[in-house]
Enzyme design. Structure first.
Site, PDB file in Angstrom:
ATOM      1  N   LEU A   6       0.862  -1.198   0.000  1.00 28.73           N
ATOM      2  CA  LEU A   6       0.000   0.000   0.000  1.00 28.73           C
ATOM      3  C   LEU A   6       0.893   1.239   0.000  1.00 28.73           C
ATOM      4  CD1 LEU A   6      -2.618  -1.085   2.702  1.00 28.73           C
ATOM      5  CD2 LEU A   6      -2.619  -1.563   0.237  1.00 28.73           C
ATOM      6  N   ARG A  13       2.009  14.389   6.028  1.00 31.76           N
ATOM      7  CA  ARG A  13       2.748  14.731   7.247  1.00 31.76           C
ATOM      8  C   ARG A  13       4.236  14.967   6.982  1.00 31.76           C
ATOM      9  NH1 ARG A  13       0.324   9.796  10.766  1.00 31.76           N
ATOM     10  NH2 ARG A  13      -0.132   9.035   8.664  1.00 31.76           N
ATOM     11  N   GLY A  76      -8.162   5.846   2.031  1.00 28.78           N
ATOM     12  CA  GLY A  76      -7.858   4.968   3.160  1.00 28.78           C
ATOM     13  C   GLY A  76      -7.288   3.617   2.751  1.00 28.78           C
ATOM     14  N   THR A  77      -6.759   2.903   3.746  1.00 29.98           N
ATOM     15  CA  THR A  77      -6.038   1.654   3.469  1.00 29.98           C
ATOM     16  C   THR A  77      -6.967   0.530   2.990  1.00 29.98           C
ATOM     17  OG1 THR A  77      -6.058   1.390   5.893  1.00 29.98           O
ATOM     18  CG2 THR A  77      -3.979   2.015   4.908  1.00 29.98           C
ATOM     19  N   ASP A  99       5.366   2.516   3.638  1.00 24.69           N
ATOM     20  CA  ASP A  99       6.204   3.412   4.437  1.00 24.69           C
ATOM     21  C   ASP A  99       6.847   2.704   5.627  1.00 24.69           C
ATOM     22  OD1 ASP A  99       4.064   3.065   6.133  1.00 24.69           O
ATOM     23  OD2 ASP A  99       3.603   5.179   6.380  1.00 24.69           O
ATOM     24  N   ALA A 377      55.273  18.278  -7.032  1.00 23.94           N
ATOM     25  CA  ALA A 377      54.233  19.143  -6.461  1.00 23.94           C
ATOM     26  C   ALA A 377      53.788  20.195  -7.474  1.00 23.94           C
ATOM     27  CB  ALA A 377      54.772  19.832  -5.218  1.00 23.94           C
ATOM     28  N   ARG A 437      62.125  26.327 -19.101  1.00 23.07           N
ATOM     29  CA  ARG A 437      62.205  27.582 -18.345  1.00 23.07           C
ATOM     30  C   ARG A 437      62.955  28.630 -19.153  1.00 23.07           C
ATOM     31  NH1 ARG A 437      65.555  24.897 -13.974  1.00 23.07           N
ATOM     32  NH2 ARG A 437      64.190  23.155 -13.539  1.00 23.07           N
TER      33      ARG A 437
HETATM   34  C1  UD1 Z   1      -1.566   2.604   9.384  1.00 22.69           C
HETATM   35  C2  UD1 Z   1      -2.601   1.764  10.145  1.00 22.69           C
HETATM   36  C3  UD1 Z   1      -2.171   1.695  11.620  1.00 22.69           C
HETATM   37  C4  UD1 Z   1      -0.781   1.107  11.724  1.00 22.69           C
HETATM   38  C5  UD1 Z   1       0.208   1.895  10.878  1.00 22.69           C
HETATM   39  C6  UD1 Z   1       1.518   1.160  10.844  1.00 22.69           C
HETATM   40  C7  UD1 Z   1      -4.760   2.107   9.054  1.00 22.69           C
HETATM   41  C8  UD1 Z   1      -6.052   2.824   9.099  1.00 22.69           C
HETATM   42  N1  UD1 Z   1      -3.903   2.369  10.034  1.00 22.69           N
HETATM   43  O1  UD1 Z   1      -1.628   3.908   9.956  1.00 22.69           O
HETATM   44  O2  UD1 Z   1      -3.071   0.869  12.347  1.00 22.69           O
HETATM   45  O3  UD1 Z   1      -0.366   1.117  13.077  1.00 22.69           O
HETATM   46  O4  UD1 Z   1      -0.280   2.025   9.522  1.00 22.69           O
HETATM   47  O5  UD1 Z   1       2.519   1.938  10.251  1.00 22.69           O
HETATM   48  O6  UD1 Z   1      -4.556   1.303   8.182  1.00 22.69           O
HETATM   49  N2  UD1 Z   1      -2.275   4.287   1.825  1.00 22.69           N
HETATM   50  C9  UD1 Z   1      -2.837   4.063   0.592  1.00 22.69           C
HETATM   51  N3  UD1 Z   1      -4.019   4.658   0.306  1.00 22.69           N
HETATM   52  C10 UD1 Z   1      -4.677   5.457   1.181  1.00 22.69           C
HETATM   53  C11 UD1 Z   1      -4.102   5.672   2.446  1.00 22.69           C
HETATM   54  C12 UD1 Z   1      -2.894   5.061   2.749  1.00 22.69           C
HETATM   55  O7  UD1 Z   1      -2.286   3.348  -0.234  1.00 22.69           O
HETATM   56  O8  UD1 Z   1      -5.739   5.956   0.832  1.00 22.69           O
HETATM   57  C13 UD1 Z   1      -0.967   3.679   2.133  1.00 22.69           C
HETATM   58  C14 UD1 Z   1       0.073   4.708   2.512  1.00 22.69           C
HETATM   59  O9  UD1 Z   1       0.785   5.158   1.370  1.00 22.69           O
HETATM   60  C15 UD1 Z   1       0.942   3.982   3.503  1.00 22.69           C
HETATM   61  C16 UD1 Z   1       0.008   2.923   4.097  1.00 22.69           C
HETATM   62  O10 UD1 Z   1      -1.105   2.825   3.250  1.00 22.69           O
HETATM   63  O11 UD1 Z   1       2.038   3.335   2.896  1.00 22.69           O
HETATM   64  C17 UD1 Z   1      -0.444   3.316   5.499  1.00 22.69           C
HETATM   65  O12 UD1 Z   1      -1.095   4.568   5.434  1.00 22.69           O
HETATM   66  P1  UD1 Z   1      -0.814   5.726   6.471  1.00 22.69           P
HETATM   67  O13 UD1 Z   1      -1.674   6.875   6.146  1.00 22.69           O
HETATM   68  O14 UD1 Z   1       0.626   5.951   6.617  1.00 22.69           O
HETATM   69  O15 UD1 Z   1      -1.412   5.025   7.780  1.00 22.69           O
HETATM   70  P2  UD1 Z   1      -0.973   5.213   9.291  1.00 22.69           P
HETATM   71  O16 UD1 Z   1      -1.671   6.377   9.849  1.00 22.69           O
HETATM   72  O17 UD1 Z   1       0.476   5.158   9.411  1.00 22.69           O
HETATM   73 CA    CA Z   2       2.151   5.174   8.062  1.00 13.58          CA
END
Ligand code: UD1
Ligand code: CA
Length: 454
Positions: A6, A13, A76-77, A99, A377, A437
């Site tokens: 993901l 941030r 969202g994830t 990440d 040198a 020289r």
């Molecule tokens: C997420 C988890 C959290 C966990 C943490 C670990 C969720 C809601 N929360 O939080 O429980 O402890 O990771 O590091 O899952 N991403 C997408 N699409 C989106 C949003 C995010 O692909 O719409 C990807 C981001 O690029 C990232 C990963 O998902 O690589 C996690 O997203 P991020 O927003 O960093 O979640 P956290 O707040 O860190």
């Molecule tokens: Ca994260």
């Protein structure tokens, strides 16, 4: 098994124009570490979920045989996983966060083993965190079974004190779990669909779910902010240096040394403080690298000494040579065995034969220099005429006197001498002395005569 990484979040941030996953730890983008970890388990397919704005990355991924899918909006994830679902072929799916780059390959393998052994529907890799963070918390019932994951923004005061955190690494049985992603509701606070909410849904449906606190906090650090990026760099730095110490390398001050993951170092090499070893640098055995040295993509053979504040890029230094202090070796430089390249000597695109010395204050560019040559040198190869670069050839056993300019293209044949202070524009034949020289003129009592005039 298929892997889904993901990586479509906007990384707001980080407060950066650069997508988060392209920020680097040492000289490697964050996403490449995650891909490496994914590759270590030999999956059928690796998919990276990307935001459509990260087009920069697609070529890089294709070259590495990685597939990508777009999540059109970062909702969202859970929504990110949903974007990838139609493409997944295997029933076992490993989900990694784009990440979270420092995850160890052994940890991943152990985690997947447990998932298989316990025939789970979903496995969650967790860890105990001591620092203040923004991870989701693992909530368990009194028997220790996982109930749900609560994000920090939704957690009660009591839940905030739970130390077990969600790493964002999961294994799923697709047939049993994937359908449930569609049941995840929008989080009212953030307006996103959280993959973590799937846990509660699945638990209520009687699915077999476990969270395993298998790893240390340092390998599961999620990089959301610049401060977490710097922590990740520090964690990896410590890991790499401890590894080299185990393999017989001495560090006088490990906390100040930076070594990229692809670097290799031979046993009994000693590394002083504030040294940077970057890219594909390879260092042999029993070398000494003094303080403030920076080497990038260099090959250094055994028993080489690189003295303080030397900078070298794409250079090859052979056995037993001594370089620096304050030397600058640039691209395509090869220094032979037992050479001496001293202070304030710059070498570019040049080959220096075994036993040759250029001990002080010189520029050697586009030069081919033989064995046992002495470069006095202040010798300068004048390689550039304002339009083109030209070559200087100096054969074996030549002696170049101090403060010589060699106007390239020019050749000094073997065993020849060049007198100090010469400007050499013509070929010097074998065994001869060239000197250019102007004869010295001495005017006697010059000071006295001038005073008399005044
Ligand atoms: C997420 C988890 C959290 C966990 C943490 C670990 C969720 C809601 N929360 O939080 O429980 O402890 O990771 O590091 O899952 N991403 C997408 N699409 C989106 C949003 C995010 O692909 O719409 C990807 C981001 O690029 C990232 C990963 O998902 O690589 C996690 O997203 P991020 O927003 O960093 O979640 P956290 O707040 O860190
Ligand atoms: Ca994260």
């Amino acid at each position: 098994m298929d892997v889904v990484i993901l990586a479509a979040g906007l990384g707001t941030r980080m407060k950066s124009k650069l997508p988060k996953i392209l920020h680097k730890i040492f000289d490697i983008p964050i996403i490449d570490y995650v891909i490496d970890a994914a590759k270590s388990i030999n999956p059928e397919n690796i998919f990276v979920v990307l935001n459509p704005s990260i087009t920069k990355l697609t070529e890089h991924l294709s070259k590495n045989d990685i597939k990508f899918v777009f999540q059109n909006e970062p909702k969202g994830t859970a929504h990110a996983l949903l974007s990838a679902l139609p493409y997944l072929k295997s029933n076992k799916i490993l989900i990694l966060n784009g990440d979270t780059p420092l995850i160890r390959k052994e940890t991943l393998a152990n985690f997947i083993d447990l998932f298989d052994k316990n025939s789970l529907d979903m496995g969650i890799l967790s860890f105990h965190s001591k620092r203040e963070h923004s991870y989701g918390k693992i909530l368990r019932d009194k028997d220790g079974n996982i109930k749900r994951i609560v994000e920090i923004t939704d957690s009660s005061e009591e839940e905030k004190h739970i130390s077990e955190a969600n790493s964002g690494v999961y294994v799923l049985n697709k047939n049993h779990i994937a359908e449930l992603v569609k049941e995840v509701k929008e989080n009212p606070l953030k307006g996103e669909y959280y993959l973590t909410d799937i846990v509660e849904i699945a638990v209520k449906k009687g699915k077999k779910i476990e969270a395993y606190p298998l790893a240390n906090e340092d390998e599961l650090i999620g990089i959301n902010t610049r401060s977490e990026l710097s922590l990740a760099i520090k964690y990896l730095r410590d890991r790499i240096i401890n590894d080299w110490m185990d393999k017989g390398v001495t560090f006088y001050d490990p906390q100040s040394v930076w070594i990229s993951p692809k670097v290799s170092i031979g046993a009994d090499t000693i590394i002083y403080p504030c040294v940077f070893l970057e890219g594909d640098t390879k260092i042999g055995q029993s070398c000494v690298i003094y303080q403030g040295v920076r080497l990038k993509n260099c090959t250094v053979e055994d028993n080489v000494e690189i003295k303080d504040y030397t900078v070298a890029e794409n250079a090859h230094i052979k056995d037993g040579s001594k370089i620096g202090p304050f030397a600058h070796l640039r691209a395509e430089t090869v220094i032979g065995r037992e050479c001496r390249i001293g202070n304030f000597v710059e070498v570019k695109k040049s080959t220096i034969g075994d036993g040759t010395k250029a001990a002080h204050l010189s520029y050697l560019g586009d030069a081919q220099i033989g064995k046992n040559v002495n470069i006095g040198a202040g010798t300068i190869t004048c390689n550039y005429d304002g339009r083109k670069k030209h070559k200087t050839i100096i054969e074996d056993n030549v002696f170049i006197g101090s403060d010589t300019q060699l106007i390239a293209p020019v050749k000094i044949n073997k065993d020849a001498y060049v007198g100090a202070g010469s400007t050499i524009t013509k070929e010097v034949p074998e065994g001869s002395l060239a000197i250019s020289r102007t004869p010295q003129k001495t005017i006697k009592d010059w000071v006295k005569k001038r005073r008399e005039k005044e």
